[in-house]
Design a protein around this motif. Structure first.
Motif, PDB file in Angstrom:
ATOM      1  N   HIS A  77       0.819  -1.206   0.000  1.00 56.63           N
ATOM      2  CA  HIS A  77       0.000   0.000   0.000  1.00 56.63           C
ATOM      3  C   HIS A  77       0.862   1.269   0.000  1.00 56.63           C
ATOM      4  CE1 HIS A  77      -3.641  -2.302   1.894  1.00 56.63           C
ATOM      5  NE2 HIS A  77      -3.134  -2.898   0.832  1.00 56.63           N
ATOM      6  N   THR A  78       1.775   1.363  -0.976  1.00 61.36           N
ATOM      7  CA  THR A  78       2.703   2.487  -1.027  1.00 61.36           C
ATOM      8  C   THR A  78       1.938   3.804  -1.172  1.00 61.36           C
ATOM      9  OG1 THR A  78       4.249   1.024  -2.176  1.00 61.36           O
ATOM     10  CG2 THR A  78       4.774   3.365  -2.147  1.00 61.36           C
ATOM     11  N   GLU A  79       2.271   4.759  -0.347  1.00 64.95           N
ATOM     12  CA  GLU A  79       1.584   6.049  -0.363  1.00 64.95           C
ATOM     13  C   GLU A  79       2.049   6.896  -1.540  1.00 64.95           C
ATOM     14  OE1 GLU A  79       4.735   8.028   2.833  1.00 64.95           O
ATOM     15  OE2 GLU A  79       2.626   7.793   3.356  1.00 64.95           O
ATOM     16  N   SER A  80       1.208   7.874  -1.921  1.00 66.42           N
ATOM     17  CA  SER A  80       1.495   8.714  -3.085  1.00 66.42           C
ATOM     18  C   SER A  80       2.847   9.402  -2.992  1.00 66.42           C
ATOM     19  CB  SER A  80       0.396   9.764  -3.255  1.00 66.42           C
ATOM     20  OG  SER A  80      -0.816   9.184  -3.660  1.00 66.42           O
ATOM     21  N   ALA A  81       3.246   9.815  -1.797  1.00 67.61           N
ATOM     22  CA  ALA A  81       4.488  10.575  -1.621  1.00 67.61           C
ATOM     23  C   ALA A  81       5.727   9.776  -2.013  1.00 67.61           C
ATOM     24  CB  ALA A  81       4.613  11.052  -0.183  1.00 67.61           C
ATOM     25  N   ARG A  82       5.586   8.442  -2.142  1.00 64.42           N
ATOM     26  CA  ARG A  82       6.728   7.604  -2.511  1.00 64.42           C
ATOM     27  C   ARG A  82       6.633   7.107  -3.943  1.00 64.42           C
ATOM     28  NH1 ARG A  82       6.874   2.770   1.300  1.00 64.42           N
ATOM     29  NH2 ARG A  82       8.445   2.128  -0.234  1.00 64.42           N
ATOM     30  N   CYS A  83       5.597   7.517  -4.681  1.00 66.42           N
ATOM     31  CA  CYS A  83       5.349   6.966  -6.011  1.00 66.42           C
ATOM     32  C   CYS A  83       5.575   8.008  -7.101  1.00 66.42           C
ATOM     33  CB  CYS A  83       3.905   6.456  -6.110  1.00 66.42           C
ATOM     34  SG  CYS A  83       3.537   5.106  -4.971  1.00 66.42           S
TER      35      CYS A  83
END
Length: 384
Positions: A270-276
């Motif tokens: 569930h990688t958050e937007s800030a890391r994508c």
């Protein structure tokens, strides 16, 4: 990328403070960094407003100047001014190569016929406005570009061409990786201009080709490239190209692509937007949206010199990069054909380097285009 080229250039200029320098940075904010890092050189920054006029005044006065890529693209030098600049012995330091030919807006056949009837087209494709009729209002920029001598016509398409005279009267350093794949290198070849290459190691400039075996081993340990059935959508050589996005892909195929990108980000952790981060071609002029992810995750596929994404480690490169076929044809017809694979590889490497890998941190990469994935993996596995 990340070898310290800009830091070396700053030291080089400070150690040669008796020379005259024109520093060209990708962004205006970088010109302030150069000015502040070289106080003895008293770099001037062209004031807002009539920047071309101000740049001309500063060069003719022999000042050290820092400008942006955008101003370099616009600036014209007359024959008389060129002699003065040449006599000053300027050194131009260009941070990142610039595109020298770019398409201008599309037009229908009727408008093309109206515009071309007002132009005189030279053997090299350069256009000069000779007619008395004004083009449709939406194409007035074309007339301005032609009046400045920067409009090309090739295969019933119009292109902007960067003025090159300033390069011809300076010693030029280009701070970039894979220069040979750039427009600028091909524009140099067309003029018979030659260059030498070198690299930065431990803050020192070393002539010759850089040995990359150690660097590639490090990169192989940091880049995890996704495999599996999700890559099927990019199996064909032309899949995920700009033409595929615009003409061939169905709505279901686009939906599948973006859903798979969402799943790549979301599973298993569930990688958050800030890391994508993801790259895709624009659809009707807008970045496509990934379900449940912020549009801040979109990073243009061909960006360079952006350093604000160092915390992002989950990357989806959803494009298959080719140069515009008419631009490629223009270079090819003049004896300097572009290397499409080198162009694609250079573009994707620059993109990947915007993210956590620049800080020696691992990244996961989904690159569904089989062509792009092969170019990247072959480059990583070849120790040259």
């Amino acid at each position: 990328m990340g070898s310290g080229k800009t830091s070396w250039a700053i030291r080089f200029m400070n150690e040669n403070a008796g020379g005259r320098f024109l520093y060209v940075a990708p962004f205006l904010s970088e010109t302030e960094r150069i000015r502040d890092a070289c106080p003895a050189l008293q770099f001037a920054l062209p004031a807002e407003g009539r920047k071309q006029v101000e740049l001309r005044r500063l060069l003719l006065a022999g000042r050290n100047v820092a400008i942006s890529h955008e101003l370099l693209r616009q600036f014209q030098l007359t024959d008389e001014d060129a002699e003065i600049v040449y006599d000053y012995g300027y050194t131009m330091i260009l941070d990142e190569a610039v595109d020298t030919i770019l398409p201008v807006q599309d037009m229908n056949a009727t408008d093309y016929a109206k515009v071309i009837s007002e132009l005189e087209v030279g053997e090299d494709g350069t256009c000069r406005w000779v007619g008395t009729e004004m083009p449709p209002k939406r194409y007035l920029d074309l007339k301005d570009t032609a009046d400045r001598g920067n409009l090309l016509c090739c295969r019933k398409s119009f292109f902007w061409h960067m003025p090159m005279r300033l390069f011809s009267v300076c010693d030029v350093w280009v701070l970039t990786f894979m220069f040979e794949a750039s427009h600028l290198a091909h524009s140099f070849r067309l003029r018979g201009w030659q260059w030498e290459t070198g690299y930065i190691r431990a803050g020192e400039f070393i002539p010759g080709a850089e040995p990359l075996d150690e660097e590639k081993r490090r990169l192989r340990s940091l880049i995890e490239i996704e495999s599996g059935k999700a890559n099927d959508i990019g199996a064909a050589r032309g899949s995920l190209s700009a033409t595929w996005y615009k003409q061939r892909a169905t709505q279901d195929e686009l939906r599948t692509l973006f859903n798979r990108a969402r799943n790549f980000f979301w599973y298993p952790d569930h990688t958050e937007s800030a890391r994508c981060a993801y790259a895709a071609f624009l659809i009707q002029g807008q970045p496509p949206r990934l379900p449940h992810y912020s549009q801040d995750c979109f990073v243009p596929f061909n960006c360079r010199a952006l350093n604000g994404y160092g915390d992002r480690d989950r990357l989806a490169y959803l494009v298959n990069v080719y140069e515009n076929p008419v631009v490629d044809g223009w270079f090819r017809e003049r004896g300097a054909p572009l290397d499409q694979d080198a162009f694609a590889l250079s573009t994707c490497l620059q993109w990947i380097w915007r993210f956590a890998i620049r800080n020696d941190k691992p990244v996961r990469l989904w690159m569904p285009s089989a062509r792009m994935r092969t170019l990247l993996t072959q480059w990583l596995e070849t120790e040259t």
